[in-house]
Design an enzyme around this catalytic site. Structure first.
Site, PDB file in Angstrom:
ATOM      1  N   MET A 185       0.845  -1.202   0.000  1.00 35.12           N
ATOM      2  CA  MET A 185       0.000   0.000   0.000  1.00 35.12           C
ATOM      3  C   MET A 185       0.880   1.253   0.000  1.00 35.12           C
ATOM      4  O   MET A 185       0.421   2.348   0.323  1.00 35.12           O
ATOM      5  CB  MET A 185      -0.938  -0.011   1.199  1.00 35.12           C
ATOM      6  CG  MET A 185      -1.894  -1.200   1.153  1.00 35.12           C
ATOM      7  SD  MET A 185      -3.413  -0.943   2.056  1.00 35.12           S
ATOM      8  CE  MET A 185      -2.807  -0.752   3.701  1.00 35.12           C
TER       9      MET A 185
ATOM     10  N   HIS B 251       9.258  -3.550   3.316  1.00 38.97           N
ATOM     11  CA  HIS B 251       8.819  -3.787   1.939  1.00 38.97           C
ATOM     12  C   HIS B 251      10.008  -4.174   1.057  1.00 38.97           C
ATOM     13  O   HIS B 251       9.895  -5.070   0.215  1.00 38.97           O
ATOM     14  CB  HIS B 251       8.183  -2.515   1.352  1.00 38.97           C
ATOM     15  CG  HIS B 251       6.936  -2.055   2.052  1.00 38.97           C
ATOM     16  ND1 HIS B 251       6.883  -0.892   2.781  1.00 38.97           N
ATOM     17  CD2 HIS B 251       5.692  -2.600   2.124  1.00 38.97           C
ATOM     18  CE1 HIS B 251       5.655  -0.728   3.261  1.00 38.97           C
ATOM     19  NE2 HIS B 251       4.916  -1.752   2.886  1.00 38.97           N
TER      20      HIS B 251
ATOM     21  N   GLN C 169       5.531 -11.621   7.255  1.00 42.35           N
ATOM     22  CA  GLN C 169       5.018 -12.223   8.507  1.00 42.35           C
ATOM     23  C   GLN C 169       4.471 -11.148   9.435  1.00 42.35           C
ATOM     24  O   GLN C 169       3.704 -11.416  10.346  1.00 42.35           O
ATOM     25  CB  GLN C 169       6.136 -13.001   9.207  1.00 42.35           C
ATOM     26  CG  GLN C 169       5.639 -13.769  10.436  1.00 42.35           C
ATOM     27  CD  GLN C 169       6.744 -14.110  11.394  1.00 42.35           C
ATOM     28  OE1 GLN C 169       7.785 -14.610  10.984  1.00 42.35           O
ATOM     29  NE2 GLN C 169       6.538 -13.830  12.680  1.00 42.35           N
TER      30      GLN C 169
ATOM     31  N   MET D 118       8.956  -2.487  11.528  1.00 40.04           N
ATOM     32  CA  MET D 118       8.771  -1.391  10.566  1.00 40.04           C
ATOM     33  C   MET D 118       7.346  -1.423  10.029  1.00 40.04           C
ATOM     34  O   MET D 118       6.794  -2.492   9.788  1.00 40.04           O
ATOM     35  CB  MET D 118       9.768  -1.516   9.429  1.00 40.04           C
ATOM     36  CG  MET D 118      11.154  -1.205   9.901  1.00 40.04           C
ATOM     37  SD  MET D 118      12.283  -1.031   8.538  1.00 40.04           S
ATOM     38  CE  MET D 118      13.796  -0.806   9.484  1.00 40.04           C
TER      39      MET D 118
HETATM   40  P1  AMP Z   1       1.514  -2.883   3.490  1.00 35.40           P
HETATM   41  O1  AMP Z   1       2.070  -1.869   2.545  1.00 35.40           O
HETATM   42  O2  AMP Z   1       1.514  -2.465   4.902  1.00 35.40           O
HETATM   43  O3  AMP Z   1       0.195  -3.452   3.017  1.00 35.40           O
HETATM   44  O4  AMP Z   1       2.536  -4.111   3.434  1.00 35.40           O
HETATM   45  C1  AMP Z   1       2.860  -4.730   2.220  1.00 35.40           C
HETATM   46  C2  AMP Z   1       3.584  -6.007   2.525  1.00 35.40           C
HETATM   47  O5  AMP Z   1       4.774  -5.727   3.243  1.00 35.40           O
HETATM   48  C3  AMP Z   1       2.754  -6.962   3.412  1.00 35.40           C
HETATM   49  O6  AMP Z   1       2.900  -8.287   2.935  1.00 35.40           O
HETATM   50  C4  AMP Z   1       3.374  -6.772   4.775  1.00 35.40           C
HETATM   51  O7  AMP Z   1       3.242  -7.885   5.615  1.00 35.40           O
HETATM   52  C5  AMP Z   1       4.821  -6.526   4.410  1.00 35.40           C
HETATM   53  N1  AMP Z   1       5.509  -5.820   5.495  1.00 35.40           N
HETATM   54  C6  AMP Z   1       5.073  -4.694   6.128  1.00 35.40           C
HETATM   55  N2  AMP Z   1       5.915  -4.364   7.127  1.00 35.40           N
HETATM   56  C7  AMP Z   1       6.897  -5.315   7.142  1.00 35.40           C
HETATM   57  C8  AMP Z   1       8.052  -5.525   7.941  1.00 35.40           C
HETATM   58  N3  AMP Z   1       8.379  -4.719   8.962  1.00 35.40           N
HETATM   59  N4  AMP Z   1       8.834  -6.598   7.667  1.00 35.40           N
HETATM   60  C9  AMP Z   1       8.510  -7.433   6.637  1.00 35.40           C
HETATM   61  N5  AMP Z   1       7.441  -7.281   5.844  1.00 35.40           N
HETATM   62  C10 AMP Z   1       6.637  -6.233   6.082  1.00 35.40           C
END
Ligand code: AMP
Length: 280
Positions: free
Chosen positions: A30, A37, A148, A184
């Protein structure tokens, strides 16, 4: 790096590469990108010749309109970050492109969503399921990468992929943390300088639980985590669960669980943060 804004463009891009025998990996996000990411992009680059990141703040997965309105949007910076990381293409559609009309399809995930995020964010996982299924159908990647960090989301997507036979392999990547342990998250940018150090207590509470669980059992561990939070008035826990790492069913007895997930959601100054530790 290619910036693709329409379904037609990204589909043609993906199909062209796959026709040439190049495997395509998808990293759905997102935006408001951080090193968490980027770890997914790196994993995809290791496995695939072409990595497509998607950036789309998916309105139908937000049950709280204020949360959607406040979600950080930093497309220009995100594109720079992805370019530097060597990502081959970005799919960044407008809402109108993804949803010409509001989708009426709903998804249900049974007991996987009656707990934690599913219980506190009604409709959230239906919205996640619909957007991820759309991305899989539009791009048809061979591999897709998730974190995760959103453990329940990963398990739900795994269920959807199995139930609907999506022809791809899912990957669950480890949680990337700040040096003080805070997971993060794009939402961390909304923390004030005063609150930012307090946010590290969330991971500390999970570490406390991890260190106690096998010695003290479920109830005492839960009590200790509650006591821990009550000494930091800025933190309002929404839930702390000790759950089976596969089914996410809350655990009462420790025996017979190969994987145990310690999961929490906590409000800090109106910002909702989630984190987890998987014990194997
Ligand atoms: P989001 O943009 O928050 O929807 O996250 C996109 C992807 O990045 C999702 O699969 C999340 O689980 C992953 N993600 C977000 N934060 C972390 C993190 N700190 N470590 C690893 N993966 C992450």
């Amino acid at each position: 790096m290619e910036l693709l804004k329409t379904i037609k463009e990204v589909r043609e891009y993906s199909f062209l590469h796959q026709k040439q025998g190049l495997s395509v990996g998808l990293v759905p996000t997102m935006g408001a990108l951080h090193k968490g990411h980027l770890s997914l992009i790196e994993a995809s680059k290791g496995d695939n010749k072409t990595t497509i990141a998607s950036i789309f703040v998916n309105p139908i997965q937000f049950n709280n309109p204020a949360d959607l309105a406040k979600y950080p949007r930093t497309l220009e910076k995100d594109l720079e970050i992805l370019e530097k990381a060597g990502c081959e293409a970005v799919f960044a559609p407008q809402e109108q492109e993804m949803y010409r009309s509001k989708p009426v399809v709903k998804m249900e995930f049974g007991t996987l969503e009656t707990v934690m995020e599913g219980a506190f964010r009604p409709g959230h996982f239906s919205g996640v399921g619909v957007v991820v299924a759309k991305l899989f159908n539009i791009i048809q990647p061979k591999h897709a990468y998730f974190g995760q960090k959103d453990l329940q989301q990963f398990l739900i997507i795994q269920q959807m992929v199995n139930d609907l036979s999506f022809p791809l392999t899912l990957h669950c990547c480890p949680i990337i943390r700040e040096s003080d342990g805070l997971a993060m998250s794009s939402r961390n940018t909304r923390l004030t300088p005063q609150n930012r150090p307090v946010a590290a207590k969330i991971y500390q509470s999970l570490q406390l639980a991890e260190s106690m669980l096998y010695k003290e059992g479920v109830e005492k561990t839960k009590q200790a985590v509650n006591d821990f939070f009550s000494s930091y008035k800025e933190l309002q826990p929404e839930y702390f669960e000790i759950a089976d790492g596969v089914s996410l069913a809350p655990i009462k007895e420790l025996a017979a669980h190969k994987k145990i997930a310690l999961c929490s959601a906590v409000f800090l100054d109106g910002v909702r943060l989630i984190d987890n530790i998987m014990m194997e």
